[in-house]
Design a protein around this motif. Sequence first.
Motif, PDB file in Angstrom:
ATOM      1  N   GLU A 142      -9.762  30.550  32.255  1.00  0.00           N
ATOM      2  CA  GLU A 142     -10.411  29.931  33.414  1.00  0.00           C
ATOM      3  C   GLU A 142     -10.693  28.452  33.169  1.00  0.00           C
ATOM      4  OE1 GLU A 142     -10.789  30.463  36.897  1.00  0.00           O
ATOM      5  OE2 GLU A 142     -11.957  32.253  36.419  1.00  0.00           O
ATOM      6  N   LYS A 146      -9.928  24.908  48.140  1.00  0.00           N
ATOM      7  CA  LYS A 146     -11.101  25.749  47.910  1.00  0.00           C
ATOM      8  C   LYS A 146     -10.779  27.026  47.143  1.00  0.00           C
ATOM      9  CE  LYS A 146     -13.203  23.921  52.103  1.00  0.00           C
ATOM     10  NZ  LYS A 146     -13.622  24.206  53.499  1.00  0.00           N
ATOM     11  N   HIS A 185      -9.093  27.429  44.665  1.00  0.00           N
ATOM     12  CA  HIS A 185      -9.035  27.208  43.216  1.00  0.00           C
ATOM     13  C   HIS A 185     -10.414  27.003  42.595  1.00  0.00           C
ATOM     14  CE1 HIS A 185      -4.850  27.059  43.918  1.00  0.00           C
ATOM     15  NE2 HIS A 185      -4.779  25.813  44.325  1.00  0.00           N
ATOM     16  N   PHE A 186     -11.422  26.681  43.407  1.00  0.00           N
ATOM     17  CA  PHE A 186     -12.730  26.318  42.876  1.00  0.00           C
ATOM     18  C   PHE A 186     -13.848  27.269  43.278  1.00  0.00           C
ATOM     19  CE2 PHE A 186     -10.513  22.255  42.644  1.00  0.00           C
ATOM     20  CZ  PHE A 186     -10.881  21.829  41.381  1.00  0.00           C
ATOM     21  N   ASP A 187     -13.810  27.713  44.508  1.00  0.00           N
ATOM     22  CA  ASP A 187     -14.937  28.440  45.087  1.00  0.00           C
ATOM     23  C   ASP A 187     -14.677  29.942  45.022  1.00  0.00           C
ATOM     24  OD1 ASP A 187     -16.948  29.515  46.612  1.00  0.00           O
ATOM     25  OD2 ASP A 187     -16.703  28.131  48.299  1.00  0.00           O
ATOM     26  N   ALA A 188     -15.388  30.645  44.125  1.00  0.00           N
ATOM     27  CA  ALA A 188     -15.163  32.076  43.936  1.00  0.00           C
ATOM     28  C   ALA A 188     -15.577  32.894  45.153  1.00  0.00           C
ATOM     29  CB  ALA A 188     -15.921  32.563  42.702  1.00  0.00           C
ATOM     30  N   LYS A 190     -12.344  36.061  43.276  1.00  0.00           N
ATOM     31  CA  LYS A 190     -11.601  35.408  42.200  1.00  0.00           C
ATOM     32  C   LYS A 190     -11.123  34.031  42.626  1.00  0.00           C
ATOM     33  CE  LYS A 190      -9.694  39.667  40.189  1.00  0.00           C
ATOM     34  NZ  LYS A 190      -8.432  40.361  39.822  1.00  0.00           N
ATOM     35  N   ARG A 191     -11.011  33.124  41.641  1.00  0.00           N
ATOM     36  CA  ARG A 191     -10.426  31.816  41.888  1.00  0.00           C
ATOM     37  C   ARG A 191      -8.925  31.889  41.601  1.00  0.00           C
ATOM     38  NH1 ARG A 191     -14.999  28.192  38.883  1.00  0.00           N
ATOM     39  NH2 ARG A 191     -14.621  29.771  37.290  1.00  0.00           N
TER      40      ARG A 191
END
Length: 341
Positions: free
Chosen positions: A214, A229, A231-234, A241-242
Amino acid sequence: MTKTNPGRFFEDYRLGEVIRHAVPRTLAEGERALYHALYPQRFALHSSDAFAIDCGLDGAPLDDLLVFHTVFGKTVPDISLNAVANLGYAEGRFLKPVWPGDTLRSESEVIGLKQNSNGRSGVVWVRTTGFDQNGEAVLRYVRWVMVRKRDQDAPAPETAIPELSDHVAADALAIPEDLTFDTYDFDLAGERHRASDYAIGERIDHVDGTTIEEAEHMLATRLWQNTAKVHFDATHREDGKRLIYGGHVISLARALSFNGLANAQMIVAINSGAHANPCFAGDTVRAWSEVLDRAEVAPGIAALRLRLVATRGAAFDLRGEDGKYGADVLLDLDYWALMPA
């Protein structure tokens, strides 16, 4: 009046519009060092000034995919901030080398639109060009991305799907003017295989694997200033998941391909590419390649057309009996690379 930018949604795009992306970025040796730290990258032309000078260049250019990620990252706030997924690439051409100290910016033209049948999202096709500080194009490619709608009741645009070539012709590849492999040092490069040693249809298992962490993914995505988003905001995905940035998988697979393709020194075109399945932290990525074509493009220089597959599974498994990608296939990339003939 709000001053923040929520990003574009599908209904915000207009066919033919040209978008100039913020923010220009000057690249330096620091980006190269971070790139080589993130991926097991060992291709000699991008690693050694002395090796590159012996190949006729002024020094080691920045890695081709480093340039791709930088140009791509500029486009994200305008093209894929609200994306469901990045779907594919075509007609990618690396037009000239990029050197430490060069400043890159990006510009995209909307060339296709198609609303999905569920009415909640649509596909946007863009042709993106990366320019240096002199206004010269260094990279041009097409990509298409699935983008959410803000308002499901917004009318669908007229469908326009661009006709795209399935590959860049060998005679359209941009070969650096001073590049030569006349005094190429195979020992220092790491392998002795010339382009003529590869047979069309040959498949290569690159043997090695790397488990994605991660922290590495987050560092890489920030390095390319990719603000999507997913890729960053779970909380942005229902599974919590990102999503791993697809370019991270491309660079990882390309670096793994060194074992068997160490002399494929420069990527000069991306013919097509598909992110077949999502990738998440904890996945172990392996790679294999298939030789699709070979062409001599300058005296002593050949272009090898390669299929690069990144997978969580076994080498050479690509599609099931139904013709669909296997569940472990992460990437199917078709590209041209330069190597000694």
